[in-house]
Design an enzyme around this catalytic site. Structure first.
Site, mmCIF file in Angstrom:
data_model
loop_
_atom_site.group_PDB
_atom_site.id
_atom_site.type_symbol
_atom_site.label_atom_id
_atom_site.label_comp_id
_atom_site.label_asym_id
_atom_site.label_seq_id
_atom_site.Cartn_x
_atom_site.Cartn_y
_atom_site.Cartn_z
ATOM 1 N N CYS A 19 0.844 -1.189 0.000
ATOM 2 C CA CYS A 19 0.000 0.000 0.000
ATOM 3 C C CYS A 19 0.881 1.241 0.000
ATOM 4 C CB CYS A 19 -0.908 0.014 1.227
ATOM 5 S SG CYS A 19 -2.306 -1.106 0.978
ATOM 6 N N PRO A 20 0.552 2.291 -0.704
ATOM 7 C CA PRO A 20 -0.711 2.468 -1.414
ATOM 8 C C PRO A 20 -0.695 2.031 -2.874
ATOM 9 C CG PRO A 20 0.485 4.522 -1.450
ATOM 10 C CD PRO A 20 1.379 3.512 -0.783
#
Ligand code: SF4
Lengths: 83, 345
Positions: A19-20
């Protein structure tokens, strides 16, 4: 739905991305899709289970399903009608 | 005509307040967040098991949701390298090129603003808040070098700065902007209370790993070993994981500290040869660099030291090359006094 075309169902491989990045991939993919289309993102970072739905809520897309399956994290979404 | 502003949203309180202040004036705001690869959130959470227990959220997304704005996350990993390698204004306390970084982000936001028909940019910057990138004399540098000029509004300290175009044109009312300055966080906290914002991420020094001393040491070491400033996404992610031990200039070990890291490092066994203890529970280690047979033995002894067999006369390890071929090594774990502290990055 765009010009009466059939609904597309796509799978997006976000495995091994942290992530992201999965969110960014989903965002860029959704930009190519049409309202009503469905997208299934498969990630290995558990954060995707929070972040992709959060991104969808903000941007007006519907989360159909968010779950863990065999150590992978699946988020299925329907593209919303907002531009 | 409703004016539109794009806000640089980091996920911290300041950008959250800046958006609120401008929203209150009837401006349509959307957020933009840049992913440089060094961002603090996410990665470590995903890797370390103990971090998994903490509530996980992407602060920028969370902030956007609280504010009811759209958030666009932009991947700038490749272009950002130039900022890290050759910052015109140099580095901060560590390898953080904050001023160049700000300029770059505002420049990218400007491109986005123009492509999407937005009118101006807002940031949560406060004069004097940060030693280098948010000084009274450097704020204008950001405006000049990014090319944004007076289309950049800083709602939290606007009253300390010359009026920008949105203020002069009356798109926003300057009287309802703020005059914060300096390092104190009190005015921000008071404003947060006024907006009934109770939950927000506490800014811890900087927004990225480049402000972290240990991280910068490891990055500088990587550049020395590679003979120049360079990195790939995998490199900068690996710098966040495990113990990094360099027994010689031409190779280093990345040793997992716990299970989550071990699992993460496993994903890199196709790229780096690895060592794993088999006779005792212990870490997985990647070997970055070419090693001789003798150096491999030393590497194995170091890895054995971090296993449950550290006091055993001998520990058995499996060496695996990048093709997946394996062989077994038996070594005595390295005693603590032989582990040169200078090897530890
Ligand atoms: S802390 Fe990192 S992300 Fe923040 S301004 Fe400095 S270099 Fe840029």
């Amino acid at each position: 739905m765009a010009e009466g075309s059939a609904v597309t169902r796509e799978i997006l491989d976000c495995r091994r991305l942290l992530c992201p990045m999965p969110v960014i991939r989903v965002q860029d993919k959704v930009a190519e899709l049409h309202p009503g289309d469905e997208l299934e993102a498969i990630s290995t970072d558990p954060g995707a289970l929070n972040d992709i739905p959060a991104w969808c809520r903000i941007n007006g897309h519907q989360v159909l399903e968010a779950k863990e399956r065999d150590g992978e994290y699946i988020v299925r979404i329907r593209v919303g009608s907002e531009p | 005509m409703q004016r539109k502003a794009v806000a640089l949203v980091s996920g911290g309180l300041d950008s959250m307040l800046a958006v609120k202040v401008i929203q209150e004036q009837g401006i349509h705001v959307e957020g933009i967040n840049f992913f440089t690869g060094f961002c603090v959130e996410g990665h470590t959470h995903a890797i370390r098991k103990r971090d998994r227990k903490k509530p996980k959220r992407n602060n920028a997304l969370w902030v956007a949701e609280q504010l009811g704005i759209k958030l666009h996350i932009i991947d700038i990993v490749e272009e950002y390298k130039e900022v890290v390698f050759n910052p015109k204004y140099g580095y901060g306390a560590h390898l953080n090129p904050c001023l160049d970084c700000k300029i770059f982000m505002v420049k990218k936001a400007k491109e986005w603003m123009e492509a999407h028909g937005f009118d101006f940019i807002i940031t949560g910057e406060v004069v004097g808040q940060r030693p280098k990138s948010q000084r009274k004399d450097t704020l204008p540098v950001v405006q000049r070098d990014s090319g944004i000029g007076d289309l950049l509004l800083r709602p939290l300290c606007a009253k300390n700065l010359p009026p920008t175009l949105p203020e002069r044109e009356g798109w926003v009312d300057r009287e309802r902007l703020y005059d914060f300055s300096g390092r104190s966080r009190k005015p921000q906290m008071a404003l947060a209370r006024k907006f009934s914002i109770e939950d927000y991420a506490q800014p811890a020094g900087g927004c990225c790993f480049l402000t972290d001393e240990q991280y910068s040491v490891k990055l500088a070491d990587l550049w020395r070993a590679r003979g120049g400033k360079q990195y790939e996404m995998d490199d900068i992610m690996l710098l966040k994981v495990g113990r990094h031990i360099r027994p010689a200039p031409h190779f280093k070990l990345i040793v997992s500290r716990e299970e989550g890291e071990g699992r993460f490092l496993q994903g890199y066994r196709g790229r780096y040869p690895s060592l794993k203890t088999v006779s005792h529970a212990g870490p997985l280690a990647l070997i970055d660099g070419e090693v001789s047979e003798e150096e491999l033995a030393l590497a194995a002894r170091i890895v054995a030291r971090y296993s449950q067999g550290k006091n055993a006369p001998e520990v058995e390890l499996e060496y695996r090359d990048t093709e997946g071929n394996t062989r077994t090594l038996k070594v005595p774990p390295l005693p603590p006094h032989e582990l040169n502290p200078e090897w530890m990055l």
